[in-house]
Design an enzyme around this catalytic site. Structure first.
Site, short mmCIF file in Angstrom:
data_model
loop_
_atom_site.label_atom_id
_atom_site.label_comp_id
_atom_site.label_asym_id
_atom_site.label_seq_id
_atom_site.Cartn_x
_atom_site.Cartn_y
_atom_site.Cartn_z
NE ARG A 94 -2.66 0.82 3.41
CZ ARG A 94 -3.35 0.63 4.62
NH1 ARG A 94 -4.75 0.08 4.46
NH2 ARG A 94 -3.01 0.72 5.88
CE LYS A 141 -2.98 4.45 7.02
NZ LYS A 141 -4.47 4.54 7.24
CD GLU A 192 -12.25 5.63 3.95
OE1 GLU A 192 -11.57 4.78 4.83
OE2 GLU A 192 -11.41 5.82 2.97
C1 LIG Z 1 -5.44 3.87 7.36
C2 LIG Z 1 -6.91 4.07 7.06
C3 LIG Z 1 -7.96 2.97 7.37
C4 LIG Z 1 -7.81 1.73 7.89
O1 LIG Z 1 -6.76 0.85 7.15
P1 LIG Z 1 -6.11 -0.47 8.15
O2 LIG Z 1 -5.28 -0.99 7.28
O3 LIG Z 1 -7.37 -1.12 8.33
O4 LIG Z 1 -5.65 0.23 9.58
C5 LIG Z 1 -9.33 3.18 6.79
N1 LIG Z 1 -9.71 4.53 6.37
C6 LIG Z 1 -8.42 5.40 6.10
C7 LIG Z 1 -8.78 6.80 5.32
C8 LIG Z 1 -7.14 5.29 6.57
O5 LIG Z 1 -6.42 6.27 6.35
#
Ligand SMILES: *Cc1c(COP(=O)(O)O)cnc(C)c1O
Length: 365
Positions: free
Chosen positions: A106, A208, A244
């Site tokens: 990722r 991210k 989300e």
């Molecule tokens: C990091 C993140 C998540 C959760 O991801 P995980 O890999 O399960 O920790 C969900 N939404 C956003 C916007 C994120 O930055």
């Protein structure tokens, strides 16, 4: 004589210490169960620098500070990204990291979208493993409910004044022990449907990037002021579909026990959500649908949860859309039955109580 006095612990206590420290390592004296989610600096962190088109070998350092140009790309144009995952102590005393390979991949996707150099995936995993190993005394013991949070990140470190990618970068990994998420019991969350957008179609919602968090601060502070725990973001183009929250993906359960999770190119692909989908289908034999979810149908679901590394799943009790309330049958005092089963199974795998069928755990040796 002096030697003798330093051995005054006595045999039973020595034996106990040896049993605790699997690698002959003594845990720090921390009140694990009462830790919150805050930065606590640990002994060592990993640093590698990118210069003249290549990453250096990388080192472990005790220096918790970063010194960069006042004009660094990260400071002027927010060229920075991060990852997050956890290390746990299993029931049989192993130290394990949960699926760091997916974080490595990722971060590669994120780096490419931000015109940053890729930190090679195998080196990413190695850096995570080495950093956890160097701070193993901070990995909370089994049964405490706490874990060691791992934060890899990267930023443009060289001076940039015209808008363009930096030429030099720094990749770092630090760890910090964090407490049990559901300290004092499970409290289902109350969300509000946000008037702001988190991500645009064809934007950066799927990576991210630090910038996605900077712009989410105003909406989350506003939501908190209005008495809500989190924002539910809808798709920016039509505002009819569920995306989300600021930092966690949605997982719904239908009244006939199907797991439904929103599919969208502007959602951050949560590793926890992807793991829970596999748990639902491969461990629990449930039907799973990854598809667009209309906000309109949310009121028909039996359960709703938020998936992310921090909590695994936090149950949602209520969603408020401009005064109109959606209350899930699971209520405001406990997890719904399916959410609970998913939570127990995934945490069971992470803590070595349930078979790790797919090789998700990386053991620190
Ligand atoms: C990091 C993140 C998540 C959760 O991801 P995980 O890999 O399960 O920790 C969900 N939404 C956003 C916007 C994120 O930055």
């Amino acid at each position: 004589m002096e030697r003798n006095s330093s051995c005054s612990a006595g045999i039973p206590e020595l034996a106990a210490n040896m049993r605790i420290g699997v690698h002959n390592m003594e845990k720090k004296n921390i009140d694990w169960s009462n830790l919150g989610f805050a930065y606590l600096d640990t002994d060592k962190r990993y640093v590698s620098n990118y210069k003249n088109g290549a990453w250096d070998d990388g080192v472990m350092t005790e220096d918790a500070t970063v010194t960069i140009s006042e004009c660094a790309g990260v400071l002027q144009y927010a060229q920075t990204c991060f990852e997050g995952m956890k290390a746990y102590t299993t029931e049989d005393g192993r130290t394990v990291v949960f699926r760091p390979d997916l974080n490595a991949r990722r971060m590669e996707d994120t780096a490419k979208r931000l015109e940053m150099p890729v930190f090679p995936q195998e080196r990413f995993i190695e850096a995570v493993v080495e950093t956890v190993k160097a701070n193993e005394a901070y990995v909370p013991p089994y049964g405490s409910g706490a874990s060691l949070y791992i934060r890899p990140y990267m930023f443009g470190s060289s001076a940039v004044i015209g808008v363009k990618p930096a030429e030099e970068y720094q990749f770092r990994v630090f760890t910090t022990p964090v407490g049990p998420y559901f300290k004092g019991g499970v409290k289902p969350l109350t969300l509000c449907v946000s008037d702001y957008d988190r991500a645009a179609p064809r934007g950066t919602g799927h990576i991210k990037a630090g910038l996605n968090y900077a712009m989410s601060l105003y909406p989350i502070v506003t939501a908190h002021e209005n008495g809500f725990d989190e924002n539910m973001y809808l798709d920016a183009a039509t505002r009819t579909k569920v995306e989300e929250t600021g930092g966690a993906n949605f997982l719904f359960v239908t009244k006939d026990n199907k797991v439904v999770t929103p599919k969208s190119d502007s959602i951050l692909p949560s590793i926890t959500r992807r793991s829970l989908v596999t748990v639902a289908s491969e461990y629990l034999g449930m039907e799973v649908e990854e598809r667009e979810v209309l906000f309109e149908e949310v009121a028909d679901f039996a359960e709703c949860g938020l998936c992310g590394t921090a909590a695994v799943i936090s149950p949602v009790g209520k969603i408020v859309d401009h005064g109109k309330e959606i209350c899930f049958p699971s209520g405001m005092s406990e997890m719904g039955p399916v959410t609970k089963k998913l939570y127990d199974t995934l945490t069971g795998i992470q803590l070595g109580r349930i078979e790790d069928k797919f090789g998700w755990l990386y053991e620190i040796k």
